[in-house]
Design a protein around this motif. Sequence first.
Motif, PDB file in Angstrom:
ATOM      1  N   THR A 334       0.833  -1.051  -0.083  1.00  0.00           N
ATOM      2  CA  THR A 334       0.025  -0.062   0.118  1.00  0.00           C
ATOM      3  C   THR A 334       0.999   1.181  -0.001  1.00  0.00           C
ATOM      4  N   THR A 380       5.207  15.375   4.604  1.00  0.00           N
ATOM      5  CA  THR A 380       4.153  15.000   3.434  1.00  0.00           C
ATOM      6  C   THR A 380       4.246  15.538   2.152  1.00  0.00           C
ATOM      7  N   SER A 402       5.182  10.062   1.903  1.00  0.00           N
ATOM      8  CA  SER A 402       3.790   9.987   2.124  1.00  0.00           C
ATOM      9  C   SER A 402       3.486   9.398   3.837  1.00  0.00           C
ATOM     10  N   THR A 403       2.552   9.518   4.242  1.00  0.00           N
ATOM     11  CA  THR A 403       2.199   8.656   5.551  1.00  0.00           C
ATOM     12  C   THR A 403       1.821   7.548   5.254  1.00  0.00           C
ATOM     13  N   HIS A 404       2.200   6.582   6.151  1.00  0.00           N
ATOM     14  CA  HIS A 404       2.204   5.028   6.163  1.00  0.00           C
ATOM     15  C   HIS A 404       0.549   4.653   6.231  1.00  0.00           C
ATOM     16  N   ARG A 405       0.047   4.231   5.119  1.00  0.00           N
ATOM     17  CA  ARG A 405      -1.260   3.756   5.052  1.00  0.00           C
ATOM     18  C   ARG A 405      -1.232   2.280   5.353  1.00  0.00           C
ATOM     19  N   ARG A 406      -1.494   1.919   6.503  1.00  0.00           N
ATOM     20  CA  ARG A 406      -1.471   0.308   6.884  1.00  0.00           C
ATOM     21  C   ARG A 406      -2.955  -0.374   6.434  1.00  0.00           C
ATOM     22  N   PRO A 409      -5.208  -0.054  10.324  1.00  0.00           N
ATOM     23  CA  PRO A 409      -4.504   0.913  11.123  1.00  0.00           C
ATOM     24  C   PRO A 409      -4.388   1.012  12.528  1.00  0.00           C
ATOM     25  N   LYS A 413      -7.182   7.964  15.157  1.00  0.00           N
ATOM     26  CA  LYS A 413      -7.029   9.466  15.296  1.00  0.00           C
ATOM     27  C   LYS A 413      -8.187  10.185  15.537  1.00  0.00           C
ATOM     28  N   SER A 431      -9.254  -2.527  12.814  1.00  0.00           N
ATOM     29  CA  SER A 431      -8.176  -1.603  13.567  1.00  0.00           C
ATOM     30  C   SER A 431      -7.527  -2.187  14.660  1.00  0.00           C
TER      31      SER A 431
END
Length: 464
Positions: A334, A380, A402-406, A409, A413, A431
Motif C-alpha cells: 500500500t 508529507t 507520504s504517510t504510512h497507510r496500513r 490502522p 485518530k 483496526s
Amino acid sequence: MGSDGKRKKRGRKSKTQTTLDPTTSTINDEVFSVNNVEIVNSATPTSANHLENRRGRPKKRLRRSPEKTPPLINGEIGVGTPVEGVARVVPAMDAVVKVFCVHTEPNFSLPWQRKRQYSSSSSGFVIGGRRVLTNAHSVEHYTQVKLKKRGSDTKYLATVLAIGTECDIALLTVNDDEFWEGVSPVEFGELPSLQDAVTVVGYPIGGDTISVTSGVVSRIEILSYVHGSTELLGLQIDAAINSGNSGGPAFNDKGECVGIAFQSLKHEDAENIGYVIPTPVIKHFIQDFEKKGAYTGFPFLGIEWQKMENPDLRVAMGMKPDQKGVRIRRVDPTALESEVLQPSDIILSFDGVDIANDGTVPFRHGERIGFSYLISQKYTGDNAAIKVLRNSKTLEFVIKLSTHRRLIPSHVKGKPPSYYIIAGFVFTTVSVPYLRSEVHISLFPFPFCLYFFLIFPMTSLIIS
C-alpha cells in the motif's frame, strides 16, 4: 550530657517535594524575580538569627567596596553583576497551564454508541500565536477541554486546533481574551546535549499546585511513541515524570523549552527513566500545521529492513568492500515506495547521506542515530533521493514521501469507527483499537461458542 543524663541528637530534616505556590515568590533560598531571573546567593543568611544558630566562631563578613557594589534595578540586584551567587534564567512558570478534559471513547462492539464519560487532568504551556501545546493522548476522544492558568481559579473553554497522533502532540487555543492577559509565550531552544540539565514543570499527581522536577539528559535516540505506535526522535531524562506531567514543558538552564514530557518507563529493574518529545519534533508539528492549515503527519518508508553487519551476507548480495547499507526485507504493497523499491534491494544512502550497515547515520559530533531520523525531518509530499544496490548495480530513485497507510490502522485518530448495518449484520473497519477492545471473537453463533483469544505484545512504556 543534660541534667536528665540523656544525650541530645541532631536530627535530619526530611526531604519534601518542592511545590511552587503562586502566592509566594521565595522558595528555599531561591529568589524568583519578575524578569524570570533567579539569583542563588548561598552566602546571604535567610534569617536574622542564622549566624547565631551556628556552632563555633562566626566568620567575618567581607565589606564590599563602593566601586564593586552591584547596581540596583527597581530595588533589586542587577542581572549579571559579580555578586556572591550564580545568575540563572528561571523558566516561564506562568506559561504552564493545567488541562482538564472530558473523554468519551467509542464503543467498538456497538459502534453507534459511545462509552461512559470520564475526566482527566494534564499539563500544557502557552506558545506564540495565542496557542497552547499539550499531548495528544491528553485530549484523545475529547468532548470538552478547559484550561486553567497558574494562580487562577477560572477554567477557560479551549478549542482543539490539531491533534498529531504519531508525535503525541495537540494544539489548542482559547477564544477568551482574558486568558491571554499577563501570559508570556514559551521560547523554544535547540536540541540539548548529553548531561545538559533539564527542568520538567507541570501538574502531576500529589497536589493541585504547579510542581517542578529536575534532572539531566541521559540519552538521545529514536524512541517508540506508545500512543502513536511510531518511532521518532526522543530524549531520555532522569527527572521524575508522573501521571499528570503529560504535556508539560521541559526547560534548559536558559529558560527555553527543549521538549514535552509524554511517557515514562515503568519496570522493576528501571528507575527514573522519563521521555521527552524534543524540539525538532515539536517544530515539525507546528510548521506542518502552519504550512498546510492542518496536521498531515510524519512521512514513513513502507518497508521492513535488516542490518548488513554480516560480511558473508554482504558478499552474497554483491556489495563491494567500500559499500554500506541495509537490505529491504519487505515492501508494503500500500506504500508509494512499492512502485520503485523491491525486496532484497540495498539502500545505500538517503538524500545524499550514507547509511551504515547497522542502519545508522551521522547525527552530531561523536553521535549516530537511526536513518529514520532523516525521513522524519521531511514533510508529507516532499521528494527524497534514494540510492539502492540491485543485482550488483547502483540505481537512484526520487520518491514522493507520504504517510504510512496500513491495511490495519494502528489508531483511529480520535474519530468514531465507521459501520454499516445490513440484514442484521454490522460491518465495521478492523483496526488495532478494535482488536484490543475485543478480548475475544466469536467464531460460531452456537450456545457453546468457540473463542479465539488475541494475544498482543505487552510494553512497559506507559503514557503519563
